[in-house]
Design a protein around this motif. Sequence first.
Motif, PDB file in Angstrom:
ATOM      1  N   GLY A 170      38.664  68.384  10.470  1.00 30.43           N
ATOM      2  CA  GLY A 170      40.040  67.942  10.655  1.00 30.43           C
ATOM      3  C   GLY A 170      40.135  66.440  10.857  1.00 30.43           C
ATOM      4  N   ALA A 171      39.208  65.899  11.667  1.00 35.05           N
ATOM      5  CA  ALA A 171      39.201  64.451  11.893  1.00 35.05           C
ATOM      6  C   ALA A 171      38.881  63.698  10.605  1.00 35.05           C
ATOM      7  N   ALA A 172      37.929  64.221   9.829  1.00 35.45           N
ATOM      8  CA  ALA A 172      37.565  63.575   8.563  1.00 35.45           C
ATOM      9  C   ALA A 172      38.740  63.589   7.590  1.00 35.45           C
ATOM     10  N   LEU A 173      39.472  64.698   7.559  1.00 36.15           N
ATOM     11  CA  LEU A 173      40.638  64.796   6.680  1.00 36.15           C
ATOM     12  C   LEU A 173      41.685  63.744   7.032  1.00 36.15           C
ATOM     13  N   ALA A 174      41.954  63.585   8.330  1.00 41.83           N
ATOM     14  CA  ALA A 174      42.932  62.582   8.749  1.00 41.83           C
ATOM     15  C   ALA A 174      42.453  61.171   8.429  1.00 41.83           C
ATOM     16  N   TRP A 181      46.034  57.350   1.735  1.00 41.79           N
ATOM     17  CA  TRP A 181      47.487  57.574   1.693  1.00 41.79           C
ATOM     18  C   TRP A 181      48.001  57.621   3.124  1.00 41.79           C
ATOM     19  N   SER A 182      48.189  56.469   3.711  1.00 46.86           N
ATOM     20  CA  SER A 182      48.506  56.367   5.141  1.00 46.86           C
ATOM     21  C   SER A 182      49.736  57.178   5.571  1.00 46.86           C
ATOM     22  N   PRO A 183      50.805  57.254   4.781  1.00 43.43           N
ATOM     23  CA  PRO A 183      51.959  58.049   5.230  1.00 43.43           C
ATOM     24  C   PRO A 183      51.634  59.522   5.478  1.00 43.43           C
ATOM     25  N   GLY A 184      50.562  60.022   4.868  1.00 40.76           N
ATOM     26  CA  GLY A 184      50.218  61.432   5.037  1.00 40.76           C
ATOM     27  C   GLY A 184      49.162  61.696   6.088  1.00 40.76           C
ATOM     28  N   THR A 185      48.849  60.706   6.923  1.00 35.18           N
ATOM     29  CA  THR A 185      47.755  60.856   7.879  1.00 35.18           C
ATOM     30  C   THR A 185      47.982  62.003   8.854  1.00 35.18           C
ATOM     31  N   ALA A 186      49.230  62.237   9.234  1.00 36.36           N
ATOM     32  CA  ALA A 186      49.524  63.276  10.237  1.00 36.36           C
ATOM     33  C   ALA A 186      49.760  64.651   9.632  1.00 36.36           C
ATOM     34  N   LEU A 187      49.758  64.750   8.310  1.00 34.42           N
ATOM     35  CA  LEU A 187      50.112  66.031   7.689  1.00 34.42           C
ATOM     36  C   LEU A 187      49.053  67.105   7.885  1.00 34.42           C
ATOM     37  N   GLY A 188      47.775  66.713   7.938  1.00 34.54           N
ATOM     38  CA  GLY A 188      46.719  67.709   8.085  1.00 34.54           C
ATOM     39  C   GLY A 188      46.893  68.541   9.333  1.00 34.54           C
ATOM     40  N   ALA A 189      47.207  67.899  10.458  1.00 34.54           N
ATOM     41  CA  ALA A 189      47.397  68.631  11.713  1.00 34.54           C
ATOM     42  C   ALA A 189      48.572  69.601  11.605  1.00 34.54           C
ATOM     43  N   VAL A 190      49.651  69.165  10.943  1.00 34.35           N
ATOM     44  CA  VAL A 190      50.823  70.029  10.795  1.00 34.35           C
ATOM     45  C   VAL A 190      50.487  71.254   9.951  1.00 34.35           C
ATOM     46  N   VAL A 191      49.816  71.022   8.841  1.00 32.07           N
ATOM     47  CA  VAL A 191      49.499  72.123   7.924  1.00 32.07           C
ATOM     48  C   VAL A 191      48.595  73.153   8.603  1.00 32.07           C
ATOM     49  N   MET A 192      47.593  72.686   9.343  1.00 31.76           N
ATOM     50  CA  MET A 192      46.684  73.630   9.993  1.00 31.76           C
ATOM     51  C   MET A 192      47.355  74.385  11.132  1.00 31.76           C
TER      52      MET A 192
END
Length: 227
Positions: A170-174, A181-192
Amino acid sequence: MPGHGEGTLLLLSGASGAADAFVFLCVGQVFAGVMTGNLVLLGASAAGAGEDGVALKVAVALGAYFCGVAAGALMAGRRGPRVRVLLGAEVVLLGAAAALWGLELVTSYGDRLGLLALVAVAMGVQGRVRVTPTNYFTGTLTSLAGRVALRELRGGDGWVLGRLAAVVAGAALAALAERWWSPGTALGAVVMAAGALVLETVPYRGGRPGPGKGKPRPDRGNPAGAV
């Protein structure tokens, strides 16, 4: 295939890693869920080390996390965790943080503190979802290491390793999102986190309860690994 409980724990562990990496990279030198690390940063800041303003960030993170845990306890009530309610609240909080960051509405130091507060509250709520920890792992690793040393590994220890790996993933994905793609940095946590909510919403037809229901797991933070 894991039961819903195991799948939920893996996804929430990944969400924790992604959320902490997002906050550390985008807010700077602070964590949303690892409060032990924040206390260390607070001590270092008091001694004059680290970036300016770290102490304030840590205070915001600690206070917001405390509020998240308290809110989670109130939402769960005395009848035990209401997992879907807690996960729904977490998804809303993380989604709001992701939207603010993705739409580039975080433009000032105060905005970053507000963003930090949103994610830390979400991590506090997540801490109440299961009796098995999904946003702090020192006790989990300590218990596992003890069982390895004593040659007392258990059938569920593969999933313990899986949760530890999920935090790293998860950390690597962020971090990759922040780089490419900096605007999407927080999306991984939301999706999971949303994936965990979906798992808990869809009825499970397996013959055994998921972890966090009934008998506590041996990696709840007991360094000896004893139940």
